[in-house]
Design a protein around this motif. Structure first.
Motif, PDB file in Angstrom:
ATOM      1  N   MET A 771       0.805  -1.169   0.065  1.00 37.77           N
ATOM      2  CA  MET A 771      -0.104   0.104   0.044  1.00 37.77           C
ATOM      3  C   MET A 771       0.861   1.211  -0.013  1.00 37.77           C
ATOM      4  O   MET A 771       1.769   1.244   0.726  1.00 37.77           O
ATOM      5  N   GLY A 772       0.771   2.072  -0.844  1.00 42.21           N
ATOM      6  CA  GLY A 772       1.238   3.452  -0.695  1.00 42.21           C
ATOM      7  C   GLY A 772       0.765   4.335  -2.077  1.00 42.21           C
ATOM      8  O   GLY A 772      -0.102   4.079  -2.698  1.00 42.21           O
ATOM      9  N   ASP A 773       1.803   5.439  -2.087  1.00 41.09           N
ATOM     10  CA  ASP A 773       1.576   6.273  -3.297  1.00 41.09           C
ATOM     11  C   ASP A 773       2.330   5.864  -4.407  1.00 41.09           C
ATOM     12  O   ASP A 773       3.468   5.943  -4.550  1.00 41.09           O
ATOM     13  N   ARG A 774       1.688   5.698  -5.375  1.00 44.93           N
ATOM     14  CA  ARG A 774       2.216   5.057  -6.558  1.00 44.93           C
ATOM     15  C   ARG A 774       3.160   6.155  -7.314  1.00 44.93           C
ATOM     16  O   ARG A 774       4.417   5.682  -7.619  1.00 44.93           O
ATOM     17  N   ASP A 775       2.896   7.388  -7.369  1.00 40.67           N
ATOM     18  CA  ASP A 775       3.634   8.300  -7.955  1.00 40.67           C
ATOM     19  C   ASP A 775       4.880   8.812  -7.081  1.00 40.67           C
ATOM     20  O   ASP A 775       5.894   8.890  -7.517  1.00 40.67           O
TER      21      ASP A 775
END
Ligand code: ADP
Length: 886
Positions: A771-775
């Motif tokens: 889970m995380g911020d893809r960018d």
């Protein structure tokens, strides 16, 4: 002398025998008288005496031829009383008186007189005896007489008398009944007695014998009289004149007749008063000596001239538990220590032979305790007047304590000497006059002075004192010598070998005798060169430290645990605390740290504890008034007080403010830049679309070339904005599932066409999502890959690994490029940091990429690290935890 009686009798004996025979014959036959007379005449002419006869009235009728021969007289001169003319005038009266008296009384008589020799006219002594011859009626009919020459005896008697008067003794002759016959003048002078005073006393001499001696005198006399043995007795006799008593030795010899009967005693009294007194004195001195010998604290003994012990005092007996009998002969050998006996006996033999006094030390056994004690024995010969040894006197003095003390003294002296040679100082002893008595080896080695040099000149040592220190040294010495106070002076002393001067502390103490007089000085020179240097260095460093402490640039604190125990004025000023607060213990770095800096601060203290020093870090302090102080803090543990650390605190507020301004500027600048850029971008796209619509394809294509720099600008401004937001903690993360593998491939696909010179190789890809911020995660990979390509201009490949464990995923980006020097490896993750090497500087960049990467990784609780070798390449590894949902 009365000796002649016996002799005379002896001489006249044949004559008298003839006379008695004749008288007997006369008594028997008167008629034979004539014949008898004839016989008598023959006899009278034959005997060796003068013989005569006289009528009862005394007139001489006959003298023999010997008489005529002697006197040379005519027959007429022999008759009647004519013979008296030959008598010595001095004797004539006495002889005639005796003769007349005899004729009158009819008693026989005896008389001595001197008679003249006709031929020479010389007088000689004669003993005359006369005897009357009576008839039956008792009537004297005739006198018979003889005269015997006793001249020789008389002279002998006279000589003896002179002798008796000459000898220093009292001389006397006594009859067997005790009556005195003769006493010499000396006797009479001493006793003051006359012979006639004591005629009737059988013990006349007792009256002048001391009452105490009388009884024994009488007993002795009785014994001598009974046995006829020689009499010998010592008694006090009274001097008749003075009444004084003096000691006399009385001796008497009996004189016997032929029948062995004692006829008299010859005696002498010899004055032995002085001898007695001397004896008495000797006795007293002997007693005194004994008393002394028993009183003195020594063992006392005497020996005979041959060395045999003949006396030991009680102390000797007590000590040896032996009697004289045991000690006599060789007995004393057993109490001498076996190790000492041989030399003791050798000395004794020698001194007995030479007669020299001697002295020896040996151990004697105390038989009571079994212990041996050291004794000093002295032997002294005693000689008589002839110089012969009559005795040896000896004393043995217990010197155990003294010996021990000596031993201790020796040991302590030895210890002292060893000590003096062992200590690292130069040690010396000086006499009160300043001359050296002793110097240790170290002293001599250092100064190079010989004992001769220093013995002659009391100031000789001055020569190895530094010229600048000589005066002070001399003055100090003089003062010490004058006052007797301890000497102490620091001076530079020259090393005799090298000529170098070194600093020494010279100290000396006076040693005094019982009277308080200084007998010597003990001194030491301690090399304090290093100390002086250290002191100097210390002083300098102290000065530096003080300068540092007092500088108003840097705050300095000493911390112990959480407590600030000391601080300089600068620190106090920076934080607003007072020295009073410091002293009161009100300064505690934990309390002075804002909560958001606590973690970092603890981390710093952890580093300090493990590394002993702390890399400066930035933090803030809460000041006394509650305001914040940004500070740069470094610290080291104090080497000698490991529980304490010194911390340097630089006021960081100016820099912080500047940074803040820069950040604000950056943030504003990037915003300000983005708005026109967005407008440019939109306008460009609008124009391009229009150109395409109007079929101006060539112009549209040319305009599209602007799109790439605009994208670059956009990216740059985006990064600047990101950095600003990150710095302010305002970056936003969008949460969503991210397939890392897919993300990575997309990025590689985007990048690869832009960098045709490099091949990006993805190895060991794993299907993994988090889970995380893809960018943002994409930004991490993009930046790492871009750098790998950018900083390996001559390399062909860049490799990417993806590795996963249940807990974490690791992304590794590896290049074969320039590499990063070790010292820069930590710093490249800092904001705007760029490596300084010439090759790197050729490559464009702003130092933001790795900062953004590190911030994002940190946001996800991951780590980033780098391994690198300059010239070979670098590997960046990012790990991201899988369990934690960021
Ligand atoms: P820049 O914009 O300078 O690339 P970065 O933050 O990305 O800034 O990188 C910081 C610095 O780290 C760079 O200036 C560079 O010197 C060094 N660096 C980063 N990646 C590498 C790499 N792969 N090889 C060599 N040096 C690198």
């Amino acid at each position: 002398m009365m000796l002649n009686g016996k002799q005379i009798r002896h001489l006249t004996l044949p004559l008298w025998k003839a006379l008695i025979k004749h008288i007997a014959v006369q008594k028997r036959a008167e008629q034979q008288l004539k014949a008898c007379e004839e016989n008598f005449r023959v006899l009278a002419e034959t005997v060796p005496h003068q013989v005569w006869t006289a009528q009862p009235d005394g007139s001489v009728t006959y003298s023999n031829q010997r008489w005529y021969d002697y006197t040379g007289a005519s027959p007429e001169q022999a008759l009647g009383e004519e013979w008296s003319q030959f008598l010595h005038p001095d004797d004539s009266q006495h002889v005639l008186m005796v003769w007349h008296h005899a004729v009158e009384t009819g008693n026989p008589y005896e008389v001595e007189y001197r008679f003249r020799e006709g031929q020479t006219g010389a007088y000689r002594w004669f003993l005359a005896r006369g005897m009357p011859m009576r008839d039956d009626a008792g009537q004297i009919v005739k006198w018979f007489g003889t005269a015997t020459n006793i001249d020789e005896q008389k002279r002998l008697e006279e000589d003896l008398r002179v002798l008796a008067e000459t000898v220093p003794q009292l001389v006397w002759v006594k009859r067997p009944d005790g009556l005195y016959k003769y006493t010499n003048q000396r006797w009479r002078d001493y006793t003051g007695l006359m012979l006639e005073h004591m005629q009737n006393d059988p013990w006349p001499h007792l009256q002048f014998i001391h009452p105490d001696d009388r009884e024994s005198n009488r007993a002795h006399w009785q014994h001598a009289l009974d046995t006829g043995e020689m009499f010998e007795h010592k008694a006090r006799l009274r001097n008749g004149q003075t009444g004084e008593y003096r000691w006399f030795l009385t001796r008497a010899m009996p004189v016997r007749d032929e029948a062995g009967q004692i006829v008299k005693w010859f005696g002498t009294n010899t004055d032995i008063e002085e001898q007695k007194q001397a004896e008495e004195r000797i006795k007293i001195s002997e007693e005194n000596w004994r008393m002394l010998a028993e009183t003195v604290p020594q063992l006392v003994w005497t020996t005979q001239p041959d060395g045999r012990v003949d006396y030991v005092n009680q102390r000797y007996c007590d000590y040896t538990q032996a009697t004289l009998e045991h000690i006599r002969d060789d007995g004393w050998h057993q109490i001498v220590h076996p190790e000492d006996i041989e030399r003791t006996l050798a000395l004794r033999r020698q001194t007995l032979a030479t007669g020299e006094p001697y002295e020896i030390e040996y151990r004697l056994k105390n038989r009571q305790t079994g212990e041996y004690h050291w004794f000093l024995t002295r032997g002294l010969p005693v000689r008589n007047e002839a110089g012969q040894i009559i005795k040896w006197f000896g004393t043995s003095t217990d010197i155990e304590d003294q010996k021990r003390a000596e031993q201790q003294l020796k040991e302590s002296r030895e210890n002292l000497r060893v000590l003096a040679e062992t200590v690292p100082q130069l040690v010396w002893v000086k006499r009160p006059d300043g001359l050296y008595k002793y110097t240790n080896q170290r002293w001599r080695d250092y100064t190079g002075l010989t004992p001769q040099q220093i013995q002659s000149d009391r100031w000789a040592f001055i020569q190895f004192i530094h010229p600048d220190d000589q005066e002070g040294h001399r003055a100090h010495w003089q003062h010490a010598l004058d006052t007797g106070e301890m000497f102490e002076h620091k001076a530079r002393l020259r090393n005799g070998q090298t000529g170098e001067y070194r600093w020494f502390l010279v100290r000396a103490m006076p040693v005094r005798d019982e009277a308080g007089q200084i007998v010597k000085w003990f001194g030491t020179n301690t090399d304090i060169e290093d100390q002086v240097r250290i002191e100097e260095a210390l002083r300098q460093s102290q000065e530096r430290a003080n300068a540092l402490m007092n500088s108003n640039i840097i705050g300095i604190t000493i911390i112990e645990g959480e407590q600030i125990v000391d601080a300089n004025d600068t620190y106090l000023r920076m934080t607003g605390y007072t020295r009073e607060d410091l002293r009161a213990g009100n300064m505690n770095w934990r309390h002075m740290t804002p909560s958001e800096y606590l973690d970092r601060t603890f981390e710093a203290h952890q580093e300090l504890a493990t590394q002993q020093s702390l890399t400066p870090y930035e933090k803030e302090y809460v000041c006394q008034d509650g305001s914040r102080l940004p500070a740069l803090v470094g610290a080291v543990v104090l080497p000698h007080q490991p529980r304490q650390a010194i911390a340097f605190v630089l006021d960081n507020s100016a820099r912080k403010e500047l940074e803040q301004r820069k950040d604000t500027f950056l943030s504003m600048a990037s915003h300000e830049l983005r708005t026109p850029l967005t407008a440019v971008k939109m306008q460009t796209q609008l124009v391009r679309r229009r150109l395409v619509k109007q079929a101006h394809h060539e112009a549209a294509t040319e305009l599209s070339r602007v799109e790439e720099p605009i994208k670059q600008l956009e990216r740059l401004i985006g990064e600047l904005l990101d950095v600003s937001k990150m710095q302010a903690g305002r970056l936003e993360y969008v949460q969503g599932p991210v397939n890392l593998d897919v993300l990575l491939r997309e990025i590689i696909d985007t990048l690869q066409p832009l960098h045709p010179g490099h091949t990006i190789l993805l190895r060991d890809a794993v299907q993994i999502s988090l889970m995380g911020d893809r960018d943002r995660l994409g930004q991490v990979f993009t930046n790492l890959l871009s750098n790998a390509i950018k900083y390996s201009p001559n390399a062909k490949t860049v490799e990417v690994d993806l590795d996963a464990s249940p807990e974490a995923v690791a992304i590794r980006v590896r290049d074969h490029g320039l590499g990063i020097p070790r010292e820069q490896r930590d710093k490249i993750f800092e904001r705007f940091y760029r490596a300084a090497g010439p090759r790197q500087r050729e490559i464009a960049g702003l130092g933001m990429g790795l900062y953004i990467v590190a911030e994002i990784v940190k946001h996800y609780g991951g780590t980033i690290s780098v391994e690198s070798e300059v010239g070979k390449g670098s590997t960046f590894t990012v790990t991201l935890p899988l369990t934690r949902n960021a």
